[in-house]
Design a protein around this motif. Structure first.
Motif, short mmCIF file in Angstrom:
data_model
loop_
_atom_site.label_atom_id
_atom_site.label_comp_id
_atom_site.label_asym_id
_atom_site.label_seq_id
_atom_site.Cartn_x
_atom_site.Cartn_y
_atom_site.Cartn_z
N LEU A 177 0.84 -1.21 0.00
CA LEU A 177 0.00 0.00 0.00
C LEU A 177 0.87 1.25 0.00
O LEU A 177 0.60 2.21 -0.72
CB LEU A 177 -0.91 0.00 1.23
N ALA A 178 1.93 1.22 0.78
CA ALA A 178 2.79 2.39 0.89
C ALA A 178 3.54 2.66 -0.42
O ALA A 178 3.93 3.79 -0.70
CB ALA A 178 3.79 2.20 2.03
N LEU A 179 3.74 1.62 -1.22
CA LEU A 179 4.50 1.78 -2.47
C LEU A 179 3.64 2.24 -3.63
O LEU A 179 4.14 2.51 -4.72
CB LEU A 179 5.16 0.44 -2.85
N ARG A 180 2.33 2.31 -3.40
CA ARG A 180 1.38 2.56 -4.49
C ARG A 180 1.75 3.72 -5.39
O ARG A 180 1.74 3.59 -6.60
CB ARG A 180 0.01 2.80 -3.89
N SER A 181 2.07 4.85 -4.82
CA SER A 181 2.37 5.98 -5.70
C SER A 181 3.88 6.22 -5.81
O SER A 181 4.31 7.27 -6.25
CB SER A 181 1.66 7.24 -5.20
N ILE A 182 4.67 5.22 -5.39
CA ILE A 182 6.13 5.36 -5.43
C ILE A 182 6.76 4.41 -6.44
O ILE A 182 7.57 4.81 -7.28
CB ILE A 182 6.74 5.06 -4.03
N ALA A 183 6.38 3.12 -6.37
CA ALA A 183 7.01 2.11 -7.23
C ALA A 183 6.40 2.15 -8.63
O ALA A 183 5.24 2.52 -8.81
CB ALA A 183 6.85 0.72 -6.62
N HIS A 184 7.20 1.76 -9.62
CA HIS A 184 6.69 1.67 -11.00
C HIS A 184 6.09 0.29 -11.30
O HIS A 184 5.21 0.16 -12.13
CB HIS A 184 7.84 1.92 -11.99
N ASP A 189 11.91 7.86 0.01
CA ASP A 189 10.49 7.57 0.25
C ASP A 189 10.27 6.07 0.48
O ASP A 189 9.43 5.67 1.29
CB ASP A 189 9.63 8.02 -0.94
N ILE A 190 11.01 5.26 -0.27
CA ILE A 190 10.87 3.81 -0.12
C ILE A 190 11.36 3.37 1.25
O ILE A 190 10.69 2.59 1.94
CB ILE A 190 11.64 3.08 -1.24
N GLN A 191 12.50 3.91 1.67
CA GLN A 191 13.01 3.55 3.00
C GLN A 191 12.02 3.97 4.08
O GLN A 191 11.78 3.22 5.04
CB GLN A 191 14.38 4.21 3.24
N ALA A 192 11.44 5.17 3.92
CA ALA A 192 10.48 5.65 4.92
C ALA A 192 9.23 4.77 4.92
O ALA A 192 8.70 4.41 5.99
CB ALA A 192 10.11 7.10 4.65
N ALA A 193 8.76 4.40 3.72
CA ALA A 193 7.56 3.55 3.61
C ALA A 193 7.82 2.19 4.25
O ALA A 193 6.97 1.65 4.97
CB ALA A 193 7.18 3.38 2.15
N ALA A 194 9.00 1.64 4.01
CA ALA A 194 9.33 0.33 4.57
C ALA A 194 9.41 0.40 6.09
O ALA A 194 8.92 -0.50 6.78
CB ALA A 194 10.64 -0.18 3.98
N ALA A 195 10.01 1.48 6.58
CA ALA A 195 10.12 1.63 8.04
C ALA A 195 8.73 1.70 8.67
O ALA A 195 8.46 1.05 9.68
CB ALA A 195 10.93 2.87 8.38
N ARG A 196 7.84 2.45 8.03
CA ARG A 196 6.46 2.53 8.55
C ARG A 196 5.78 1.17 8.51
O ARG A 196 5.00 0.82 9.39
CB ARG A 196 5.63 3.52 7.72
N ALA A 197 6.09 0.40 7.47
CA ALA A 197 5.46 -0.92 7.33
C ALA A 197 6.16 -1.99 8.17
O ALA A 197 5.72 -3.13 8.21
CB ALA A 197 5.47 -1.34 5.85
N GLY A 198 7.27 -1.62 8.81
CA GLY A 198 7.98 -2.58 9.66
C GLY A 198 8.71 -3.66 8.89
O GLY A 198 8.84 -4.79 9.35
N VAL A 199 9.19 -3.32 7.70
CA VAL A 199 9.87 -4.29 6.84
C VAL A 199 11.21 -3.69 6.41
O VAL A 199 11.32 -2.48 6.25
CB VAL A 199 9.04 -4.54 5.55
#
Ligand code: ADP
Ligand code: MG
Length: 322
Positions: free
Chosen positions: A198-205, A275-285
């Motif tokens: 979900l966190a990667l939705r507007s970040i990953a291609h 942004d990816i690192q921040a999203a992963a940290a929020r997701a606990g991964v």
């Protein structure tokens, strides 16, 4: 074992707070959120092929839900509803059904997903077919086909741990109790990366979940995107359990081609890294960059000395193996 209807009544009816009409009628009735797209995915697990008959049934129930939740994660969809088709024989028995159903329900419930129906049939072999439905805003689903040259390739977690656990079971590979627990947990109760997706939705291609081996699934993503990739083995993260198997022949194969990871592999432009690192940290991964997408069709994996490795970008293929 009691009749099909008694089994359903006793074990397969659970509260379904997001569902108008759940188990008990000819169909379930759900009200999808207005304006969202429905994401639908099905997975079939077969006894002695995808799981052992003596696998703990509670954990098997959880995994049966988790592998489907992982597809939702890979798509960036919110999992909402699931159905279970199952064949049962006398061999399983009711305590098995009870534990399996609790595991299936618990895993779904921890992601807010309702178990809304299914089918139960007597059969000689245990087959578990799960369909899951999720929701995603139009245009935001993470497809396999969006990778672009210049993107970086990322993977979550530490691939290969489930395969290491399987190898331990099959070959009694020596392991510490702690490593054994870690690897068997990864094998039997994988953690679908729904929050990360979900966190990667507007970040990953582009994204895919890794179920048949990292290189094989990344290969599907590259095929769908019409691009190539250059990876480095030394960048692929390994768990402490895997690092302690440094002397094991074929550890690379476990990391690169072992199945059942249920991690996410995705691509994104270099500037998205924070942004990816921040999203992963929020997701606990944890996530790691393992290479880059190229414009050609090449697929190269470099060893730590900088030499291209001779690896097959193929994973587990059920038909080929059969
Ligand atoms: P039908 O014959 O009309 O298809 P069934 O007798 O198969 O209906 O099922 C009756 C109800 O029980 C349905 O609502 C169905 O969704 C539910 N059900 C059957 N098997 C399962 C299962 N494994 N998990 C959840 N619900 C189930
Ligand atoms: Mg009917």
């Amino acid at each position: 074992m009691r009749s099909e209807f008694d089994l359903i009544r006793r074990y397969f009816i659970h509260p379904a707070p997001h569902t108008r009409l759940s188990v008990g009628d000819d169909c379930a009735l759900m009200a999808p959120s207005p304006g969202l797209e429905l994401a639908v995915s099905t997975d079939v697990l077969v006894a002695e092929r995808h799981f052992f008959g003596d696998t703990d049934p509670y954990r098997l129930g959880r995994k049966s839900a988790a592998v489907n939740l992982s597809d939702m994660a890979a798509m960036g969809a919110v999992p909402r509803w699931a159905t279970l088709g199952i064949t049962l024989s006398e061999q399983q028995g009711e305590p098995w059904v009870d534990a399996f159903a609790r595991g299936f329900h618990d895993e779904l419930q921890s992601f807010g997903t309702d178990w809304v129906g299914g089918d139960t049939t007597a059969g000689p072999l245990a087959v578990i077919a799960v369909t899951i439905l999720g929701e995603v805003p139009p245009g935001l689903a993470l497809r396999r086909s969006g990778a672009r040259p210049g993107d970086e390739v990322w993977v979550s977690g530490t691939p290969g741990d489930a395969a290491l656990g399987l190898r331990h079971l099959k070959e009694s590979l020596p392991m510490t109790a702690e490593d054994r627990r870690h690897c068997l947990d990864r094998l039997e109760t994988p953690s679908p990366r729904v929050a990360l997706g979900l966190a990667l939705r507007s970040i990953a291609h582009a994204a895919i979940d890794v179920s048949d081996g990292l290189l094989a699934d990344l290969g599907h993503l590259l095929d769908a995107s019409g691009v190539g990739a250059v990876l480095e083995l030394s960048l692929i993260p390994r768990s402490p359990a895997m690092l302690r198997q440094q002397g094991l022949r074929g550890w690379e194969t476990l990391v690169l081609a072992g199945g059942d990871d249920y991690e996410l592999c995705f691509t994104a432009p270099p500037q998205a890294a924070p942004d990816i690192q921040a999203a992963a940290a929020r997701a606990g991964v944890t996530v790691a960059r393992i290479g880059a997408v190229t414009g050609g069709r090449e697929r190269v994996l470099y060893d730590p000395a900088g030499r291209p490795m001779d690896v097959a970008w193929l994973g587990f293929d059920h038909f080929r193996k059969a």
